[in-house]
Design an enzyme around this catalytic site. Structure first.
Site, short mmCIF file in Angstrom:
data_model
loop_
_atom_site.label_atom_id
_atom_site.label_comp_id
_atom_site.label_asym_id
_atom_site.label_seq_id
_atom_site.Cartn_x
_atom_site.Cartn_y
_atom_site.Cartn_z
CE LYS A 143 -1.40 2.68 2.90
NZ LYS A 143 -1.28 3.97 2.14
N GLY A 156 -4.84 3.48 -1.32
CA GLY A 156 -5.48 4.13 -0.31
C GLY A 156 -4.92 4.67 0.76
N GLY A 157 -5.36 5.19 1.64
CA GLY A 157 -4.92 5.96 2.93
C GLY A 157 -4.74 5.11 4.06
N GLY A 203 -4.63 1.13 4.96
CA GLY A 203 -3.33 0.38 5.83
C GLY A 203 -4.03 -0.07 7.19
CB CYS A 240 13.26 9.05 7.91
SG CYS A 240 14.28 8.08 6.96
#
Ligand code: NAD
Length: 473
Positions: free
Chosen positions: A169, A200-201, A205, A277
């Site tokens: 995803k 999808g978001g 998830g 990150c």
């Protein structure tokens, strides 16, 4: 068929039940790039079941055939490099100049280092036992938007190499390059169900993470997201790999040549608009050097030209979303409110860039280690300057966050820098501006995550060693 309006499940493009649920936005203009799907629980179920069905045959496929597929995928990424780079720039604003090299070069490099590590993946004998390297099983890969293809291939490559099957995803900010990846896997001859993609978001998830047929979650994203994933995965005690946030320190030792080191240190904080990150977002310098560091940083920040990411002169594109822009601006505003002094950048942006999610290259000084701007991940082009008296204090400040993802040390004496690096509580440290080494383990301690990615360590995450023990050797 529109990219992102179909899921890729069981080797086929499956029309989505809600094909236009989400929107990808160009952060340079605020304009819509595409609508795309949000998978519901039925689609999540179909994708996981496809991966489950494909697992036994893929696990039994000879390693060399699994690696040959990955090699064809690497070639496919190279061949589609211009298309992929353009999609990534359109969705998250990465400057074209940087995008082609990093956003396309890294995933290809990921695959090659995975292949090199997997070629050494053999059963072994320990004591009286044969240790068989079983694959973990069905893996859900959930990825963010900042290096979208790198993060996908840092998971999918080793998972497939180990014999796992995958449901990916991708981030809801960058779905379109992931759709191209599905096309590349299809063209490369991935057997049905070995690699599946659902769009999808967070809801999609979350449905994947809680699915009972999933054996492992490999998640890269925010620490908040990682915590939610860990809590949900705890129900079935699924295996977890979490690559999360950071607030990494860049230590400048007192013998470093500031004229060369400080501009390079700005690069370690501002690259990809600071949306890294492992960004070295805290610059920790000797108190006696503070004024000179500020002057050099102010001058070097001018080289971080803010602008349209498709303009070759641009070094700093917009942030990936307007939400991200608002969050970074708020962090800068709060820092100033708490006494930080703006050495470069700040809240102003040129009027002609007002529609985009822009933030200028910003350096803040007069910050103490307990300030929010020195403790919370900003994920934008904001460098915080902190000062120390003596190496022990430098190390203490470097270690003084809840994160532990990366770090940097600069010194004219490499051995001295390495000695300081050994004292940092973090997953990796770069010495004197060293670039990313994909063969080395990448990941965090403390709240930066669990597990490692890249190379042999990254591959190990997807392996379940099974000991077959005999009465006698
Ligand atoms: P995010 O956590 O909002 O989202 C990451 C991914 O997780 C997305 O695909 C999202 O849809 C999904 N997601 C979010 N919440 C979820 C939940 N509860 N259950 C299941 N899935 C969920 O992060 P982001 O804004 O996309 O990415 C930025 C963050 O990622 C930063 O904090 C950054 O430090 C981190 N990051 C870490 C690494 C690393 O290797 N350590 C690399 C890149 C980015």
């Amino acid at each position: 068929m529109t990219q992102g309006n179909h899921h890729f499940i069981g080797g086929a493009w499956t029309p989505a039940s809600d094909p236009d649920a989400l929107v990808a936005i160009n952060p340079a203009s605020g304009e819509r790039v595409a609508r795309f799907a949000q998978a519901d629980t039925g689609e999540v179920d179909a994708a996981v079941n496809a991966a489950r069905r494909a697992f036994p045959a893929w696990a039994d496929t000879p390693l060399e055939d699994r690696l040959a597929l990955l090699k064809r995928v690497a070639d496919g990424i190279g061949a589609a490099g211009d298309e992929l780079a353009a999609l990534i720039t359109a969705q998250m604003g990465c400057p074209t100049s940087f995008c082609r090299a990093a956003q396309i070069g890294l995933p290809i490099g990921d695959i090659h280092t995975t292949i090199a590590a997997a070629e050494r993946l053999h059963d072994e004998t320990l004591g009286r036992s044969l240790v068989q390297k079983d694959p973990v099983g069905v893996v859900v890969a959930i990825t963010p938007w900042n290096f979208p293809l790198h993060q996908i291939m840092a998971k999918v490559g080793p998972a497939l190499a180990a014999g796992c099957t995958v449901v990916l995803k991708p981030s809801e900010v960058t779905p379109l390059d992931a759709a191209v990846m599905a096309r590349i896997f299809d063209a490369a001859g991935a057997p049905a169900g070995v690699f599946n993609v659902v769009f999808g978001g967070r809801e999609t998830g979350a449905a994947l993470v809680s699915h009972p047929e999933v054996d492992m979650i490999s998640f890269t994203g925010s620490t908040r997201g990682g915590r939610a994933v860990a809590a949900s995965a705890a129900g079935d005690l699924k295996k977890l790999s979490l690559e999360l946030g950071g607030k990494s320190a860049n230590l400048i030792l007192d013998d470093a040549d500031l004229e060369t080191v400080i501009p390079a240190a700005l690069g370690q904080a501002f690259i990809n608009s600071g949306q890294v990150c492992a960004a070295l977002s805290r610059l920790i310098v000797p108190a006696s050097h503070k004024a000179r560091v500020e002057a050099i940083a102010a001058e070097a920040a001018k080289g971080w030209i803010l602008g349209d990411p498709t303009d070759p002169a641009t070094r700093l594109g917009p942030l990936a979303t307007h939400i991200q822009q608002a969050s970074v601006r708020q962090a800068v505003k709060d820092a100033i409110g708490q006494g930080a002094r703006v050495v470069a950048g700040g809240l102003d942006i040129p009027k002609d860039l007002a529609a985009g999610a822009y933030v200028a290259a910003t350096v803040l000084s007069d910050v103490t280690s307990d300030a929010a701007i020195a403790q919370h991940e900003t994920f934008g082009p904001v460098l915080t300057l902190l000062t120390y008296e003596g190496e022990d204090e430098a190390v203490r400040i470097a270690n003084d966050t809840r994160y532990g993802l990366s770090g940097g040390v600069w010194s004219a004496d490499e051995a001295r820098a390495v000695a300081v690096a050994r004292r940092l509580r973090t997953g990796q440290v770069v010495i004197n501006g060293a670039g990313l080494d994909l063969a080395a383990p990448f990941g965090g301690v403390k709240q930066s995550g669990l597990g490692r990615e890249n190379g042999a360590y990254g591959l190990e995450e997807f392996v379940a060693p099974k000991a077959i023990t005999r009465p006698q050797a």
